[in-house]
Design a protein around this motif. Structure first.
Motif, mmCIF file in Angstrom:
data_model
loop_
_atom_site.group_PDB
_atom_site.id
_atom_site.type_symbol
_atom_site.label_atom_id
_atom_site.label_comp_id
_atom_site.label_asym_id
_atom_site.label_seq_id
_atom_site.Cartn_x
_atom_site.Cartn_y
_atom_site.Cartn_z
ATOM 1 N N SER A 39 0.808 -1.210 0.000
ATOM 2 C CA SER A 39 0.000 0.000 0.000
ATOM 3 C C SER A 39 0.845 1.265 0.000
ATOM 4 O O SER A 39 0.459 2.275 -0.563
ATOM 5 N N LYS A 48 -0.573 3.693 -2.814
ATOM 6 C CA LYS A 48 -1.614 4.613 -2.381
ATOM 7 C C LYS A 48 -1.427 6.021 -2.934
ATOM 8 O O LYS A 48 -1.337 7.004 -2.205
ATOM 9 N N GLN A 106 -3.051 8.971 -5.595
ATOM 10 C CA GLN A 106 -4.393 9.536 -5.723
ATOM 11 C C GLN A 106 -5.351 8.664 -6.545
ATOM 12 O O GLN A 106 -4.980 8.113 -7.578
ATOM 13 N N VAL A 107 -6.596 8.620 -6.052
ATOM 14 C CA VAL A 107 -7.664 7.965 -6.800
ATOM 15 C C VAL A 107 -8.733 9.002 -7.122
ATOM 16 O O VAL A 107 -9.197 9.718 -6.237
ATOM 17 N N LEU A 121 -12.653 4.528 0.590
ATOM 18 C CA LEU A 121 -11.315 4.690 -0.001
ATOM 19 C C LEU A 121 -10.445 5.547 0.905
ATOM 20 O O LEU A 121 -9.271 5.241 1.156
ATOM 21 N N TYR A 126 -6.342 6.016 0.945
ATOM 22 C CA TYR A 126 -6.112 6.526 -0.407
ATOM 23 C C TYR A 126 -6.444 7.998 -0.485
ATOM 24 O O TYR A 126 -7.540 8.407 -0.057
ATOM 25 N N LEU A 129 -8.342 -1.690 -5.284
ATOM 26 C CA LEU A 129 -9.205 -0.578 -4.900
ATOM 27 C C LEU A 129 -10.580 -1.059 -4.462
ATOM 28 O O LEU A 129 -11.132 -0.618 -3.458
ATOM 29 N N CYS A 173 -11.438 -2.266 -0.953
ATOM 30 C CA CYS A 173 -11.648 -1.288 0.120
ATOM 31 C C CYS A 173 -13.122 -0.985 0.311
ATOM 32 O O CYS A 173 -13.539 -0.453 1.342
#
Lengths: 324, 324, 324, 324
Positions: D28, D32, D34-35, D51, D56, D176, D179
């Motif tokens: 992670s 980790k 940006q999403v 998230l 994240y 992703l 989560c």
């Protein structure tokens, strides 16, 4: 004469009222003996009155004494169990017919040999066959003769009778039925009158729901309802429900859709007839997918408060509620 | 004249062929400029021929070169991408229309301002609206004008056109469409021609399956099919499928049921139109329970080998197989 | 014991076989008097054998003498009209039950007072009620106890019985039924056994057709059938037809779909049960739209040659024929 | 470990949350980054929060600014057009997805090569395929990953994701999605996630309406609803709607039927999903008769005021109104 020719395009058996009456009158002196009548409801009452108007002595009964008043005032004799050479019954459903004919105090208990028994109720054709067999054992003749046309047609003597039973008895039946109806159609052996009635009403229900769906869809797609009705009626979508009894308010005048679906033929009655159609289809193992769904839709409508509205209110049922 | 007046009760637009042609001839010298035609299939071919017969120079194309032969021999000019002030398209389905109008080599890429584009394909009305919007951006006018009537009506110039689009362009469209059809009906804004077509065919399918179920049930209940058809046709069960195109072999002459369900309107084509009806109903959130079931029944028939039989073969599909 | 307690959450009546037999054995010496058995068909035959295996003297009959051979060889006495304090009937349909109980030579003509009459046929609950009323007049007790589980469960004594009738008679009925079944469920007053059976089979039919449609759609959309079944079975689409009796060949082993839809529960039998469901729904005016359409689909399948295939063959019926 | 491997055939990923997280935590730190998150409605909001909870950094947007407040307070960055290597979208319908990806200001206008775009909206699988093709042209990867489980499951991170797209990208997507969900199932090529979702919900709707009809019929026939549910659940009528989400008030606790059909999965949302099922069935020419009728019943319910009630309220819709 022109009228006769015109109507003969429609009438199976071609029995225009005019011709029938001319014929009937030659023997009416002899034949106008007493006619028994059982069942003086919304339909039976005006039917019995028309027999009286045509000069037949009527001897009648009903489980509700108050239903007998009007015909009594017009000259009918009211008795508990009418005995006559010719008896007409007009009852709500199969169990009533079974009871009135074969019950402990039923017509068949003391029927005269050779009597003609005509049942105008709309019931299961298999019950008509049972009654005919029971009558035959007693030496009597049973015919089924359900009607199309509602209370209005009953009052004006313009019903259509669909008649099943021995062909040689049809002339005698027609003499009486012609007093109450404009068309008297011979359909075949006993039960086929019911079959014809049930078949017609099943197709009617399908056509009415189909027309309602179609009109609703067209309106949502931007078509003017009157224009859409015109297009359907000049095309292959045409049916009685689109061109004679349109379910969309404002498209036609003089139909229940223009009167908040009051009057006409109630949703509950249509559901009953579709139940009969379903039963006969199940018994004969006949697939009737649309007829079956039509039945279910009218059942859902009854569950949702539409029982006493005209059956064309399916248009309203399918339409989005205001404010949604 | 009496005929014209009478028919005007039916024809929205009231364009009897006779009147239209008289009118057209007064301006035909000026207006008989080239007409583009895209799609020379079973329907497009006879339609283009009728334009040629009426003296219009035709400039045509089709993805299958062999489809172009006949109209070429009759004088049409065959090109890859017809450019003309007036273009008619007749294509199998929505994706074809999208491609022919807005594809990389599509009509709209080089259309002249003020052109009139008439699409006679049966497609989703929302696609017609998209095409109209795209045409408008290019300064052209798009109208939808799907037809009813099959190959026979296309050959004899007796199609019915249901036209959607700007009302002020209807006269110009009718001039051309009258060469190919007996009725040209203005339905409203763009897409309403498709809507009318789809609505009619949905009700037609419901009526045909309903008639088939009803006739089958009646026969099983002992009724003679011809007699049952007569009773229905004089009663409230009457519809186009019962009185004009009866699905039971032997009841009527000159219909596909009398010819082993060959010819006529194929089950697969009906399934396609019902798919369009379903799509428009879903998009507008309109309940169409019988229309939806009719769609499913025609889909089941396609899955069971009925795809190319006339859509009245649903009577055969519902009937018990011999030997069962 | 843990197992018994656990299962008692599911079993209405909680009758694990073990417990029941232990109980039965304490009074079996006294109670193993003759049991009458009427109807030695595919189901009745193994059921009667299981009674014999449990030490009950059986006195049996069937309209087809050859059906009696096997149980006769195993010690049953074959007679025309079995008289016994306890009689079990297992017949194909309502008319058979009416005839066997109330016909001219029927059980009720000479039944002993206090007799227990158990009908395991699947019939209309209203007929069960009629039979119960007729039995009561003769001083006998009638219970309906239709079964679920097919010929296999009948042979291995693992049927489920759904029992309707006077609660105080349930223990006596269960003593006999436990010899033939793994579960004996008390449902309520007479007719409710039939009601439970009919309700279950209606929902089963809906689930089976629904699963078949869904699997077919998923496959056409590119899903692997085994994967789709797994996803449904871990999600809210899960049902007995998806997780125990999957209709898609290759998804599960040991089910009719893996054996060309042979064996199992025939389409015609399912259509019969759905006809009963439809009748009871019509009589009680209950809308059952999906149940009704399921009935129609199984009727169409019977008409198209699927009558004797397992009812999961609806997957095959809906699927496109090869070569289309 | 064996268990994990085995279950991974089912859950595809199968992955108890614990195992997944243990695994995720090892990488992670590196991953980790940006999403992006587009669509912060009832579902998107709790999904984005999960998230954030898993560490994240989220960069989010929604057309309604007020929808962004909560996640902003939890640390998300709100922008007009989130640019990130990984973007998740959660939108109401196909047109929204088309606009968000391919519109004038859409994600694909400035997407980085190699980006992973995951769409969790429930839309037409053909739109997912179009988006995937458009993404591929830009060098990005598009996957469809619709969810099952409602707002509650979204909040508790227990959604099920059904994922379609390139298999080699599944691990990255699962990192992703884990989560936010308890199950992450790989379904096949792009669009198959939607296909699985649509198929499940179609069968769910059929099961729910079927259960409602069956329970209603049984009650009218005199069965106790709890007893009937128990019988169905130990028999072949068993389904998720009968054993986990029973629609009859009083049969189960903790389901919408016990709370006047509030909460749960709205009728309008079910109608939308059934519309998608119908569209895909029509496009692939697959007969889905019960699915189609289920769609129509939910449409009728929307028209009659049930739009925002839980979809199990079909039991109430089919039941007779009080006082009828």
């Amino acid at each position: 004469m022109a009228a006769v020719l015109r109507s003969s395009r429609y009438l199976v058996g071609g029995c225009s009222k005019h011709v029938t009456f001319a014929f009937a009158s030659t023997r009416s002196m002899a034949s106008k003996t007493q006619v028994g009548f059982v069942g003086l409801g919304n339909m039976g009452n005006p039917m019995a009155k028309n027999l009286l108007k045509h000069g037949y002595p009527v001897i009648a009964t009903d489980v509700f004494p108050e239903s007998c008043k009007e015909v009594q005032e017009l000259g009918a004799q009211i008795v508990d169990n009418p005995k006559a050479d010719r008896i007409i019954t007009m009852l709500p459903s199969s169990p009533n017919v079974i009871d009135v004919y074969t019950g402990p105090n039923g017509i068949l208990k003391k029927v005269k040999k050779g009597s003609l028994l005509i049942d105008s109720s709309t019931i299961d054709p298999s019950v008509s066959k049972e009654m005919a067999a029971a009558a035959e054992k007693m030496g009597a003749v049973f015919m089924d003769a359900p009607v199309s046309g509602g209370v209005g047609a009953a009052s004006s003597g313009k019903l259509t009778f669909m008649v099943g039973g021995a062909e040689e008895e049809f002339t005698a039946a027609k003499e009486l039925l012609s007093c109450m109806g404009a068309n008297v159609v011979y359909c075949g052996q006993v039960g086929t009158g019911q079959a014809a009635k049930i078949c017609n009403n099943m197709l009617l229900a399908i056509g009415m729901i189909g027309t309602s769906e179609t009109m609703n869809l067209g309106i949502r797609l931007g078509l003017d309802p009157k224009l859409l009705a015109k297009i359907l009626n000049m095309s292959s979508g045409r049916c009685w429900s689109s061109d004679t009894y349109n379910p969309v308010p404002g498209v036609m005048e003089g139909v229940p859709s223009g009167n908040n679906y009051q009057g006409g033929f109630g949703t509950q009655l249509m559901a009953k007839d579709l139940g009969l159609a379903q039963n006969t289809a199940t018994n004969t193992r006949t697939p009737v997918p649309l007829g079956s769904l039509a039945h279910q839709i009218y059942r859902m409508m009854c569950a949702r408060g539409y029982a006493s509205k005209d059956f064309s209110s399916v248009f309203q049922f399918l339409r989005e509620e205001e404010g949604q």
